[in-house]
Design an enzyme around this catalytic site. Sequence first.
Site, PDB file in Angstrom:
ATOM      1  N   LYS A   1     -65.669  -6.671 -45.684  1.00  0.00           N
ATOM      2  CA  LYS A   1     -65.702  -7.163 -46.808  1.00  0.00           C
ATOM      3  C   LYS A   1     -64.467  -7.026 -47.997  1.00  0.00           C
ATOM      4  CE  LYS A   1     -70.048  -8.100 -45.524  1.00  0.00           C
ATOM      5  NZ  LYS A   1     -69.648  -6.939 -43.868  1.00  0.00           N
TER       6      LYS A   1
ATOM      7  N   GLU B   1     -44.049 -10.213 -62.804  1.00  0.00           N
ATOM      8  CA  GLU B   1     -44.307  -8.871 -61.996  1.00  0.00           C
ATOM      9  C   GLU B   1     -45.678  -8.337 -61.406  1.00  0.00           C
ATOM     10  OE1 GLU B   1     -41.420  -7.089 -64.734  1.00  0.00           O
ATOM     11  OE2 GLU B   1     -42.915  -7.078 -65.526  1.00  0.00           O
TER      12      GLU B   1
ATOM     13  N   SER C   1     -42.905  -5.525 -75.843  1.00  0.00           N
ATOM     14  CA  SER C   1     -43.407  -4.014 -75.396  1.00  0.00           C
ATOM     15  C   SER C   1     -43.512  -3.190 -77.127  1.00  0.00           C
ATOM     16  CB  SER C   1     -42.039  -3.793 -75.205  1.00  0.00           C
ATOM     17  OG  SER C   1     -41.099  -2.679 -75.976  1.00  0.00           O
TER      18      SER C   1
ATOM     19  N   ASN D   1     -77.032  -8.493 -37.183  1.00  0.00           N
ATOM     20  CA  ASN D   1     -75.603  -8.899 -37.186  1.00  0.00           C
ATOM     21  C   ASN D   1     -75.491 -10.100 -37.086  1.00  0.00           C
ATOM     22  OD1 ASN D   1     -75.797  -5.835 -36.332  1.00  0.00           O
ATOM     23  ND2 ASN D   1     -75.635  -6.437 -34.566  1.00  0.00           N
TER      24      ASN D   1
ATOM     25  N   GLN E   1     -68.516  -3.334 -41.218  1.00  0.00           N
ATOM     26  CA  GLN E   1     -68.960  -3.259 -43.002  1.00  0.00           C
ATOM     27  C   GLN E   1     -67.647  -3.684 -43.492  1.00  0.00           C
ATOM     28  OE1 GLN E   1     -72.829  -1.714 -44.775  1.00  0.00           O
ATOM     29  NE2 GLN E   1     -71.804  -0.399 -45.035  1.00  0.00           N
TER      30      GLN E   1
ATOM     31  N   LYS F   1     -38.406  -7.906 -77.093  1.00  0.00           N
ATOM     32  CA  LYS F   1     -38.462  -8.002 -75.919  1.00  0.00           C
ATOM     33  C   LYS F   1     -39.509  -8.757 -75.690  1.00  0.00           C
ATOM     34  CE  LYS F   1     -37.849  -4.912 -73.169  1.00  0.00           C
ATOM     35  NZ  LYS F   1     -37.322  -4.647 -71.342  1.00  0.00           N
TER      36      LYS F   1
ATOM     37  N   ASN G   1     -40.994  -9.598 -72.070  1.00  0.00           N
ATOM     38  CA  ASN G   1     -40.944  -9.349 -70.443  1.00  0.00           C
ATOM     39  C   ASN G   1     -42.176  -9.932 -69.621  1.00  0.00           C
ATOM     40  OD1 ASN G   1     -39.983  -7.241 -71.181  1.00  0.00           O
ATOM     41  ND2 ASN G   1     -41.932  -6.109 -71.492  1.00  0.00           N
TER      42      ASN G   1
ATOM     43  N   THR H   1     -26.098 -17.780 -51.888  1.00  0.00           N
ATOM     44  CA  THR H   1     -26.837 -16.983 -50.686  1.00  0.00           C
ATOM     45  C   THR H   1     -25.842 -15.376 -51.253  1.00  0.00           C
ATOM     46  OG1 THR H   1     -24.379 -17.442 -49.368  1.00  0.00           O
ATOM     47  CG2 THR H   1     -26.110 -18.698 -49.191  1.00  0.00           C
ATOM     48  N   HIS H   2     -26.721 -14.275 -50.600  1.00  0.00           N
ATOM     49  CA  HIS H   2     -26.302 -12.865 -50.918  1.00  0.00           C
ATOM     50  C   HIS H   2     -27.266 -12.750 -52.491  1.00  0.00           C
ATOM     51  CE1 HIS H   2     -24.436 -12.297 -46.898  1.00  0.00           C
ATOM     52  NE2 HIS H   2     -24.856 -14.327 -46.693  1.00  0.00           N
TER      53      HIS H   2
ATOM     54  N   SER I   1     -73.732  -0.760 -48.283  1.00  0.00           N
ATOM     55  CA  SER I   1     -73.001  -2.132 -48.071  1.00  0.00           C
ATOM     56  C   SER I   1     -73.231  -2.542 -49.680  1.00  0.00           C
ATOM     57  CB  SER I   1     -72.291  -2.964 -47.402  1.00  0.00           C
ATOM     58  OG  SER I   1     -73.566  -3.442 -47.030  1.00  0.00           O
TER      59      SER I   1
ATOM     60  N   TYR J   1     -71.029  -5.180 -32.091  1.00  0.00           N
ATOM     61  CA  TYR J   1     -71.618  -4.791 -33.816  1.00  0.00           C
ATOM     62  C   TYR J   1     -71.058  -3.243 -33.784  1.00  0.00           C
ATOM     63  CZ  TYR J   1     -72.191  -3.958 -38.507  1.00  0.00           C
ATOM     64  OH  TYR J   1     -71.971  -3.439 -39.612  1.00  0.00           O
TER      65      TYR J   1
END
Length: 455
Positions: free
Chosen positions: A322, A287, A274, A107, A319, A280, A282, A152-153, A20, A314
């Site tokens: 993490k 995003e 772009s 442990n 392990q 563009k 963006n 709404t919607h 690890s 354990y």
Amino acid sequence: MWGGRFAEGPAAVMREINASLPFDKRMWREDVAGSRAHVAMLGAAGIVSPADADAIAAGLEQVAAGYQADGVPDDLSLEDIHMLTEARLAEAIGPAAGRLHTARSRNDQVATDFRLWVRAAIDQVLAALTAFQQALLARAEEHAASVMPGFTHLQSAQPVTLGHHLMAYYEMAARDVSRFADARARMNRCPLGSAALAGTGFPIDRDATAAALGFDGPTRNSLDAVSDRDFALDYLQAATQCSLHLSRLAEEFVLWASQPFGFVALSDQWSTGSSIMPQKRNPDAAELVRGHAGRITGCLVSLTVTMKGLPLAYSKDMQDDKPPVFEAHDLLALSLAAMTGMVESATFRPDRMRALAESGFSTATDLADWLVREGGVPFREAHHITGRAVARAEAEGVRLDQLPLADLRAIDPRIDDRVYDVLSVDASVASRTSFGGTAPANVRAAIAAARGETA
Ligand code: ARG
């Protein structure tokens, strides 16, 4: 470190699957801090001699200085950060290093290191959340009276103010703060001294090590202490919820920055171009915040599934705890910083928001409410009358407040010219004075209250 009963070394792939160190080296500071507290306690309790305790403490500082200066190597034969630190300590001070692991197991060591790491991660997130909240408050104050369509919607519903909309995200962030703070308080117990699983026969002082590491006290059950990863799951659950909030705001910024909406221009700093379309701009950062929320949720699912079938105490599956926590934390820290930057630097377009708020018959509810209030009409009937007025306005291609009084009175004679006072979007938002409503005065009061809370 454990080769006494083995005749052969591990297979190459065994070494690789077992190691690890490539990821847990990120906890080297916590590992050294845990060992420092442990050896100080061993010395004070007379379990190791004062000379050995001092030598180990000095050696640990040397090891830490080496990590700090040169980084932590990926030496797979040493498995993990705990073994590497002990090996480095032996190189530094010789055989006395072998006394450090008295009354301790990896442990309880890893459970302690990881709690310390997650606790520090929470402190970072709380600071980042506070900065995000401050950014929201500043922009909400600026736009406490800027009218925009509420949806709404995703259909125009009733006018609200941009300040009110931004303060909705402030509330979400406040709940996130509370979730992280709650997780922090609950996890602040020290597993060190639980040893492998059963505790130890050495006369250790667990209160001393807990206090030295800033914990509120030791954990109460040794089996639970080495098996428990609730603290990591609490972190991931809070992180998932927080990333979900950031993702919803990111989604709104993507929508609002589009040409049909045109509610916001994201700053150059938070936009990209772009490679083919020169016009563009963006909203990539927004995003990616939206995308990262999916990955953070994946991290939560990953550890949840790792833990769900594990017997006490354990197991090496643990392990795998993490990588998802580290990944989620890195993604959340980036997302919070990016959203804070976008909120701070965005140019909102109140003119455009107002135009859209005025175009969707968004004050229809105000007309219905007026009929209830001024004409004594039952709300259901007022709803129907208003529906006819909207149909009429739509047929004539005008806004509700542009319909001639004669047309309104033809639909219902109880309507008089006072109705025009409530049909503008400004009148509509100003009237929403119920606690938690969108009236500019309420938004300013909410901002002032929030400032008192976060100051
Ligand atoms: N590298 C291990 C982990 O991260 C440390 C604990 C190992 N304990 C053991 N009994 N093999 O979980």
